[in-house]
Design an enzyme around this catalytic site. Structure first.
Site, PDB file in Angstrom:
ATOM      1  N   GLY A 125      57.559  92.044  29.122  1.00 34.16           N
ATOM      2  CA  GLY A 125      56.952  91.649  27.864  1.00 34.16           C
ATOM      3  C   GLY A 125      55.587  92.265  27.674  1.00 34.16           C
ATOM      4  O   GLY A 125      55.335  93.400  28.090  1.00 34.16           O
TER       5      GLY A 125
ATOM      6  N   CYS B 198      45.948  79.806  33.652  1.00 36.22           N
ATOM      7  CA  CYS B 198      46.179  79.796  35.103  1.00 36.22           C
ATOM      8  C   CYS B 198      46.247  81.184  35.729  1.00 36.22           C
ATOM      9  O   CYS B 198      45.413  81.536  36.561  1.00 36.22           O
ATOM     10  CB  CYS B 198      47.458  79.021  35.419  1.00 36.22           C
ATOM     11  SG  CYS B 198      47.346  77.262  35.036  1.00 36.22           S
TER      12      CYS B 198
ATOM     13  N   PHE C  56      60.773  84.495  36.332  1.00 35.91           N
ATOM     14  CA  PHE C  56      59.591  85.335  36.102  1.00 35.91           C
ATOM     15  C   PHE C  56      59.906  86.827  36.241  1.00 35.91           C
ATOM     16  O   PHE C  56      59.089  87.602  36.730  1.00 35.91           O
ATOM     17  CB  PHE C  56      58.450  84.934  37.044  1.00 35.91           C
ATOM     18  CG  PHE C  56      57.858  83.594  36.706  1.00 35.91           C
ATOM     19  CD1 PHE C  56      56.726  83.497  35.926  1.00 35.91           C
ATOM     20  CD2 PHE C  56      58.474  82.425  37.128  1.00 35.91           C
ATOM     21  CE1 PHE C  56      56.190  82.260  35.592  1.00 35.91           C
ATOM     22  CE2 PHE C  56      57.950  81.189  36.805  1.00 35.91           C
ATOM     23  CZ  PHE C  56      56.806  81.106  36.030  1.00 35.91           C
TER      24      PHE C  56
END
Length: 482
Positions: A264, A271, A260
């Site tokens: 981007g 979620c 993670f």
């Protein structure tokens, strides 16, 4: 074991199918008759790799049943999973109406001992509310309130890899009550999940509220890492650094790791946005201000506009007459989920600036059409500028530039020579940093990633305050010890 799963959405269907795959007799209940009919006739309401094969196989074996019969579902399972939706309410909190409705239905129909499992992502304290609701229904029927126990068993499934995550979990979290019914529930849950613990223990037992908070805390941590990297990527653009080099440099630290840490266009899906918002709301109700998570949300919303900023900085704010190929609509690969997808923000902005968009996604086309038509309901006339095409090459034809929003594998190695011929301006705005900027520059393509400014930056030191640079006569060390 006999198991009931209430809700055949993303979590419920994966849970039910995978438990059946392990040899359990699973009864899946949903109040949506159309969805149940689809499942009973070989259809699947969501896209998830490997899921249809498991559903088809276990339905054929008779281990997986789909129905709208509430009484039959409660009678079937000793363990009753509640896996219904908890959508965000207007104030950002989780909407609990479906969870509590499921609990009431169980309370109205149960006649023997039941373990009720909160599988949905729910706020801390939900198990207490579910316990109260079921106890109320039992009291109306004159039955003892000790004949059930509520367990928290949050899911940790990644869309696009949910079957693999369920069948090979890195951890199983189970929160139980400490009374006699709770101990009985713990033993049933231990038996249900025993196939996952044969090589080593993966289950973490704790109190119910800790289990409920664990789910929110896990998603909030992952969302924080994403927003942190996006902030650093935006800084990298300003100072002339390459975020991919930075990612490798910090990820190699065992205390940080690589997961993670990809920059981007921001996170989306069902979620992270919902859970971060709900956790913030829980804290507010307790009189606590989670400043870090508020910043995580704010950064993520800003990041969805990062490609638009790059596009308008190169081509101007008015994009009338420009056509953009857009690759990727779903919020992530291997899913058709468009909830909170950055593509929705990007497409609306482009259309409002007068641009035309030729969009392609290998899976999410139909779902994207549905949600984008809803998004544009206030200005439906702009939908004439949006076209959904059959393949990536169709999107490139006649386009001025390419925008990459979702990192589908089929986008990783395109024909760049053909791309250069087809794109009028030869520009690529890569929201997922899929390509090597230097290679594309050698081919004559203009490449704009997220945090990749060190490649082709006109002046990588333009950010430096020239008034504070040392003169040739000044000792350099004075500027590092101040």
């Amino acid at each position: 074991m006999k198991v009931t799963v209430i809700g055949t959405g993303y979590v419920g269907l994966v849970t039910g199918a995978c438990l059946a795959e392990l040899g359990n007799e699973v009864f899946c209940l949903d109040v949506d008759a159309e969805k149940i009919n689809l499942l009973n006739h070989g259809g699947i309401p969501i896209y998830e790799p490997g899921l249809k094969e498991i559903v088809d196989r276990n339905r054929a074996y008779g281990r997986l049943t789909f129905s709208t019969d509430v009484a039959a579902s409660v009678a079937h399972g000793d363990i009753q999973f509640i896996a219904v939706g908890t959508p965000p309410d207007e104030d950002g909190s989780a909407d609990m109406q479906y969870v509590l409705a499921a609990a009431r239905a169980i309370g109205r129909c149960m006649t023997t001992f039941k373990v009720i499992v909160d599988k949905s992502t729910v706020p801390v304290g939900t198990a207490d509310r579910v316990t109260q609701v079921i106890a109320e229904e039992l009291a109306i029927r004159g039955l003892p309130a000790e004949n059930f126990s509520v367990v928290s068993n949050p899911e940790f499934l990644k869309e696009g890899a949910a079957v693999e995550d369920f069948m090979r979990p890195d951890r199983i979290v189970i929160g139980t009550q400490t009374n006699a019914a709770g101990l009985a529930a713990k033993e049933l849950m231990r038996k249900l999940y025993s196939p996952f613990n044969r090589h080593h223990e993966r289950t973490y037992y704790m109190d119910v509220r800790s289990a409920e908070l664990t789910k929110y805390a896990a998603n909030a941590m992952l969302a924080t890492r994403i927003s942190f990297m996006n902030e650093i990527a935006n800084l990298a653009d300003q100072v002339g650094a390459d975020i991919e080099s930075v990612r490798l440099g910090i990820g190699s630290d065992s205390r940080i790791g690589y997961g993670f840490l990809y920059a981007g266009t921001g996170y989306g899906g069902s979620c992270f946005p919902k859970d971060v918002s709900a956790l913030n709301k829980i804290a507010q109700q307790c009189g606590q201000d989670l400043k870090l998570l508020s910043a995580v949300e704010a950064v993520n919303e800003q990041q969805k506009h990062i490609l638009i900023k790059k596009i308008t900085s190169k081509l101007g704010k008015d994009l009338t007459g420009k056509t953009f190929a857009l690759w990727g609509l779903a919020f992530k690969p291997n899913t058709d989920d468009m909830r909170e997808a950055p593509s929705r923000v990007i497409i609306r902005n482009l259309l409002m600036r007068g641009a035309c968009v030729q969009a392609f996604d290998p899976v999410a086309q139909l779902e994207a059409q549905r949600v984008l038509y809803q998004d544009m309901a206030d200005i439906p006339e702009l939908l004439d500028q949006l076209d959904f095409v059959a393949d990536p090459q169709d999107a490139l034809r006649g386009s001025d530039a390419l925008i990459i929003v979702t990192e589908w594998k089929q986008f990783r190695s395109p024909d760049f020579h053909l791309m250069k011929q087809q794109l009028k301006l030869g520009m690529i705005f890569d929201g997922r940093n899929l390509y090597d900027p230097l290679h594309l520059q050698e081919l004559g393509l203009e490449y704009y990633g997220v945090g990749r400014a060190s490649h082709g930056a006109a002046d990588p030191f333009a950010f430096v305050d020239q008034n504070h640079l040392p003169t040739s006569r000044e000792p350099l060390y004075t500027h590092f010890t101040a």
